[in-house]
Design a protein around this motif. Sequence first.
Motif, PDB file in Angstrom:
ATOM      1  N   HIS A 291       0.836  -1.213   0.000  1.00 53.55           N
ATOM      2  CA  HIS A 291       0.000   0.000   0.000  1.00 53.55           C
ATOM      3  C   HIS A 291       0.866   1.257   0.000  1.00 53.55           C
ATOM      4  O   HIS A 291       1.601   1.501   0.960  1.00 53.55           O
ATOM      5  CB  HIS A 291      -0.897   0.022   1.244  1.00 53.55           C
ATOM      6  N   LYS A 292       0.712   2.049  -1.022  1.00 54.64           N
ATOM      7  CA  LYS A 292       1.473   3.306  -1.107  1.00 54.64           C
ATOM      8  C   LYS A 292       1.115   4.266   0.019  1.00 54.64           C
ATOM      9  O   LYS A 292       1.913   5.110   0.413  1.00 54.64           O
ATOM     10  CB  LYS A 292       1.195   3.989  -2.455  1.00 54.64           C
ATOM     11  N   ASN A 293      -0.126   4.156   0.506  1.00 53.54           N
ATOM     12  CA  ASN A 293      -0.570   5.113   1.528  1.00 53.54           C
ATOM     13  C   ASN A 293      -0.185   4.715   2.953  1.00 53.54           C
ATOM     14  O   ASN A 293      -0.550   5.394   3.896  1.00 53.54           O
ATOM     15  CB  ASN A 293      -2.083   5.367   1.418  1.00 53.54           C
ATOM     16  N   ILE A 294       0.540   3.608   3.107  1.00 54.76           N
ATOM     17  CA  ILE A 294       1.112   3.318   4.434  1.00 54.76           C
ATOM     18  C   ILE A 294       2.541   3.855   4.425  1.00 54.76           C
ATOM     19  O   ILE A 294       3.361   3.453   3.594  1.00 54.76           O
ATOM     20  CB  ILE A 294       1.107   1.815   4.762  1.00 54.76           C
ATOM     21  N   CYS A 295       2.811   4.789   5.328  1.00 58.08           N
ATOM     22  CA  CYS A 295       4.107   5.488   5.297  1.00 58.08           C
ATOM     23  C   CYS A 295       5.266   4.546   5.604  1.00 58.08           C
ATOM     24  O   CYS A 295       5.172   3.713   6.511  1.00 58.08           O
ATOM     25  CB  CYS A 295       4.105   6.620   6.312  1.00 58.08           C
ATOM     26  N   ASN A 296       6.343   4.749   4.859  1.00 57.04           N
ATOM     27  CA  ASN A 296       7.551   3.967   5.087  1.00 57.04           C
ATOM     28  C   ASN A 296       8.337   4.529   6.265  1.00 57.04           C
ATOM     29  O   ASN A 296       9.352   5.204   6.101  1.00 57.04           O
ATOM     30  CB  ASN A 296       8.426   3.958   3.829  1.00 57.04           C
ATOM     31  N   TYR A 297       7.806   4.266   7.420  1.00 59.43           N
ATOM     32  CA  TYR A 297       8.455   4.741   8.633  1.00 59.43           C
ATOM     33  C   TYR A 297       8.119   3.782   9.766  1.00 59.43           C
ATOM     34  O   TYR A 297       6.948   3.474   9.987  1.00 59.43           O
ATOM     35  CB  TYR A 297       7.982   6.160   8.984  1.00 59.43           C
ATOM     36  N   ILE A 298       9.150   3.299  10.457  1.00 63.58           N
ATOM     37  CA  ILE A 298       8.915   2.364  11.567  1.00 63.58           C
ATOM     38  C   ILE A 298       9.657   2.845  12.811  1.00 63.58           C
ATOM     39  O   ILE A 298      10.875   3.033  12.779  1.00 63.58           O
ATOM     40  CB  ILE A 298       9.389   0.931  11.202  1.00 63.58           C
ATOM     41  N   HIS A 299       8.886   3.061  13.876  1.00 63.23           N
ATOM     42  CA  HIS A 299       9.518   3.371  15.161  1.00 63.23           C
ATOM     43  C   HIS A 299       9.764   2.025  15.843  1.00 63.23           C
ATOM     44  O   HIS A 299       8.819   1.322  16.201  1.00 63.23           O
ATOM     45  CB  HIS A 299       8.594   4.264  15.992  1.00 63.23           C
ATOM     46  N   SER A 339      13.298   4.664  13.437  1.00 62.96           N
ATOM     47  CA  SER A 339      13.716   5.425  14.616  1.00 62.96           C
ATOM     48  C   SER A 339      13.806   4.509  15.828  1.00 62.96           C
ATOM     49  O   SER A 339      13.295   3.387  15.806  1.00 62.96           O
ATOM     50  CB  SER A 339      12.766   6.593  14.882  1.00 62.96           C
ATOM     51  N   GLN A 340      14.473   5.016  16.862  1.00 62.24           N
ATOM     52  CA  GLN A 340      14.734   4.175  18.040  1.00 62.24           C
ATOM     53  C   GLN A 340      14.285   4.820  19.344  1.00 62.24           C
ATOM     54  O   GLN A 340      14.091   6.023  19.407  1.00 62.24           O
ATOM     55  CB  GLN A 340      16.237   3.876  18.137  1.00 62.24           C
ATOM     56  N   ASP A 341      14.143   3.995  20.384  1.00 57.55           N
ATOM     57  CA  ASP A 341      14.193   4.431  21.779  1.00 57.55           C
ATOM     58  C   ASP A 341      15.393   3.701  22.366  1.00 57.55           C
ATOM     59  O   ASP A 341      15.555   2.497  22.122  1.00 57.55           O
ATOM     60  CB  ASP A 341      12.972   3.946  22.575  1.00 57.55           C
ATOM     61  N   ILE A 342      16.211   4.442  23.117  1.00 55.52           N
ATOM     62  CA  ILE A 342      17.353   3.799  23.772  1.00 55.52           C
ATOM     63  C   ILE A 342      17.424   4.279  25.222  1.00 55.52           C
ATOM     64  O   ILE A 342      17.173   5.451  25.509  1.00 55.52           O
ATOM     65  CB  ILE A 342      18.676   4.126  23.022  1.00 55.52           C
ATOM     66  N   ILE A 343      17.741   3.356  26.108  1.00 55.25           N
ATOM     67  CA  ILE A 343      17.914   3.698  27.524  1.00 55.25           C
ATOM     68  C   ILE A 343      19.403   3.598  27.871  1.00 55.25           C
ATOM     69  O   ILE A 343      20.029   2.573  27.600  1.00 55.25           O
ATOM     70  CB  ILE A 343      17.114   2.736  28.429  1.00 55.25           C
ATOM     71  N   ALA A 344      19.943   4.679  28.451  1.00 52.46           N
ATOM     72  CA  ALA A 344      21.355   4.665  28.865  1.00 52.46           C
ATOM     73  C   ALA A 344      21.432   4.381  30.356  1.00 52.46           C
ATOM     74  O   ALA A 344      20.676   4.947  31.146  1.00 52.46           O
ATOM     75  CB  ALA A 344      21.996   6.013  28.570  1.00 52.46           C
ATOM     76  N   GLY A 345      22.343   3.480  30.717  1.00 50.02           N
ATOM     77  CA  GLY A 345      22.622   3.257  32.131  1.00 50.02           C
ATOM     78  C   GLY A 345      21.645   2.330  32.841  1.00 50.02           C
ATOM     79  O   GLY A 345      21.372   2.500  34.037  1.00 50.02           O
TER      80      GLY A 345
END
Length: 480
Positions: A291-299, A339-345
Motif C-alpha cells: 500500500h502506497k498510503n502506508i508510510c515507510n516509517y517504523i519506530h 527510529s529508536q528508543d534507547i535507555i542509557a545506564g
Amino acid sequence: MNTEKLIDETKQGETLQLKNNKKNTRKLFIESYGCQMNFSDSEIVASILTNQGFNTTSQLEEADLVLINTCSIRDKAEQTVRKRLEKFNAVKKINPGMKVGVLGCMAERLKHKFLEEEKIVDLVVGPDAYKDLPNLLEEVDAGREAVNVILSKEETYADVSPVRLGGNGVTAFVSITRGCDNMCTFCVVPFTRGRERSRDPQSIVNEINNLWNQGYKEVTLLGQNVDSYLWYGGGLKKDFKNASEIQKATATNFAKLLDLVATAQPNMRFRFSTSNPQDMTENVLHTMAKHKNICNYIHLPVQSGSTRILEAMNRQHTREEYIQLINKIRTILTDCAISQDIIAGFPTETEEDHQETLSLMEYVKYDFGFMFMYSERPGTMAARKLTDDIPLETKKRRLNEIITLQQKHSAYRTRQFIGKTVEVLIEKESKRSNEHWSGRTPQNTVVVFPKENYKPGDFVMVKIDEATSATLIGKAVGQK
Ligand code: SAH
Ligand code: F3S
C-alpha cells in the motif's frame, strides 16, 4: 414498535440534544503529558464530558474542572506533573470552586495516595475508568472521595467518538490496542495500563472513515505494541489460546488491520506506533510495501545494543535478531525510515555494553531517536531485583554520547534528501516563519517550504534544497 412512538422518541431525543448543547455551561480545562496514547485518551475524556454539559476551554483561570492526564514512565515525568499541580493550587486559591482531577498512569500508580499527597486533588481516575467520570463528578460535588483505578479486561472505548483537541485538522491519532503484556523489567506501563486488549477493527475503520469525512488526511494507529494487535471478538490477548476454532480462523492481526484501513481509505496516509521488534512480522512489511498510503516509517525501539542487557530488560530478542529484522526491513521496503528508543545506564550496564549500543546505532544509522537515562520505577522487576548501580555522571555521559551519535546519523539521513523531490502533507504554518508551511514526508521528516497558494491538508511535491539534522527545506514543484 408503532411508528408514532418512534417519531415521538426521536423528537424527544432531539430536544434533549438541544438542551444539552445549551446546558453546556461548565468549562473543562484538560492537559496531557507523556505518550501519544495519553493525548488520544484525553480526546475520549473530552467526548465523555461534553455529554455531561462541559465545553473545553484553554483558559485555566475560567475552568470549573481541571484535568491533568499524567505520565509515570520516568521520575522526571512525574515531577513535571507535581509542579503543574502547584500551579493549579495557586489558581484554585483565586477560584475555590474549581475541581482538579488526575487521570492516566500516575493516577493508576498512586491511587488513593494521590489524595493524601496532593491536597489539591479532588478526583483520581485510571486509564480504564473514564466512562465512570460522570458518577465520579457527582461524588466530588457531594464532597465525597472520588477514586476509580480499576483496570479492565475489555475496555477499548470503541464506542466513544473522540472530540479532537487542539489538533491541526489534518493528522489524528486512533488507538487500536490498550495495555501491554510484555513486562519489560524497566517499564511501569503494564502496571498502569493493564493487560493488552485490542479494539474491534470495524470500530477502527468507522472512526477513520469519519475522520476522512471531516477532512483529515493522515491517521496514526496507536498502541503500546501495535504488532501484537489481535481481534478475535474481544477479550485479552493472553486468552486467545482459549478462543474457539472459528474465532482463531477469523481473527484479525496487525497486518490484516493495516490492509483493511489502507484499502478503506486509499487517499489517507497511515502511520503506526509503536512497533516491538519481537512481534513485528514479515507480513506487516509486505502489507506496507503493498500500500502506497502506508508510510515507510517504523519506530522500532531497541533500548540497548547488548544482548546481555536486552535479556536483563526482558526484551524477547537478541542484538543479532534485531539486526536481522533491520535487514529484512531494508530489503522489503526501499526508503524506509527507522527510529529508536534507547535507555542509557540500565543496571549492570558496562562500558562494553554501552559500546555495543553505539555500534548497533552505527549499523542502523537511525533517522531519529528518543533517548533516555534509566529511571528506576517502583514496583517494576528491575526495581525489585536489580540495584540502580550506574552513577548519574556515567548515565549522563553515555546518554550524551548516544545523542551526539544520533544527531550525526539524523544529519546523514536528511542530507540524502537534498536534490530529491518528496511528497509532503501540509500540516500547519512553520514555527519559524509565517510565510512557510510545515509538513512531513512519508518517512516522518519535517519539511518547510514557501506557502504560495497551497493550504494545510494538501499533498505537495517539494524539491529539497537544504537540510539540517531535523528539517528539510525546499520549494513546492506542484500538487501530488
Ligand atoms: N511500547 C511503548 C513504550 C512505552 S515507553 C510505546 O508505545 O512507546 C517509551 C519509551 O520510554 C521506552 O521505549 C523506553 O525507551 C523508555 N522508558 C520506559 N521506561 C523507562 C525507564 N524506567 N527509564 C528510562 N526510560 C524508560
Ligand atoms: Fe513498556 Fe515494554 Fe510494553 S517498554 S509498554 S512493557 S513493550
